[in-house]
Write an enzyme that holds these catalytic residues in place. Structure first.
Site, PDB file in Angstrom:
ATOM      1  N   ILE A 116      67.219  17.701  94.768  1.00  0.00           N
ATOM      2  CA  ILE A 116      66.703  18.665  94.449  1.00  0.00           C
ATOM      3  C   ILE A 116      65.173  18.495  93.685  1.00  0.00           C
ATOM      4  CG2 ILE A 116      67.353  19.488  92.136  1.00  0.00           C
ATOM      5  CD1 ILE A 116      67.788  22.427  93.650  1.00  0.00           C
ATOM      6  N   CYS A 117      63.948  19.384  94.000  1.00  0.00           N
ATOM      7  CA  CYS A 117      62.716  19.399  93.187  1.00  0.00           C
ATOM      8  C   CYS A 117      62.241  20.971  93.260  1.00  0.00           C
ATOM      9  CB  CYS A 117      61.814  18.565  93.992  1.00  0.00           C
ATOM     10  SG  CYS A 117      61.376  19.255  95.627  1.00  0.00           S
ATOM     11  N   HIS A 118      61.048  21.104  92.876  1.00  0.00           N
ATOM     12  CA  HIS A 118      60.674  22.493  92.795  1.00  0.00           C
ATOM     13  C   HIS A 118      60.746  23.358  94.006  1.00  0.00           C
ATOM     14  CE1 HIS A 118      58.418  25.730  90.777  1.00  0.00           C
ATOM     15  NE2 HIS A 118      57.622  25.893  91.943  1.00  0.00           N
TER      16      HIS A 118
END
Length: 114
Positions: free
Chosen positions: A66-68
């Site tokens: 996951i990231c932004h």
């Protein structure tokens, strides 16, 4: 890339309720983003550090990246897949996580933000 299998994708609804040794949420955002808020139980390795820190990522666990918003995590998931992992990219990233009402915390356990 041609000839390479696509990286698996999931949305927030497809994620486990909790993360630990069996299922890992790998957060590849930068340190300042992590400090503002992250998912409880997530493992934090910024995108640029992933190649040097591969040994810290459990090959046997269900691995969600996951990231932004989902772009950086897709690139990391592609890299991990090329290196023998079976990652799943989290579509929409932490924006979708927070939007779905999942808790965002700081390192001290207080409420965080994305």
């Amino acid at each position: 890339m041609l000839g390479e299998p696509a990286v698996a994708q999931t949305d927030i609804a497809g994620l486990p309720a909790e993360f630990g040794s069996a299922s890992v949420l790998l957060d590849v955002r930068e340190d300042d983003e992590w400090t503002r808020g992250h998912a409880a139980g997530a493992q934090h390795i910024p995108m640029a550090e992933v190649p040097a820190r591969l040994a810290e990522i459990d090959r046997q666990a269900e691995l969600y990246v996951i990231c932004h918003a989902g772009g950086r995590s897709l690139r990391v998931a592609q890299y991990l897949q090329q290196n023998g992992y079976r990652p799943v990219n989290v579509s929409g990233g932490m924006l979708a996580w927070a939007g779905a009402g999942r808790p965002v915390i700081t390192d001290d356990g207080g409420p965080g933000s994305v």
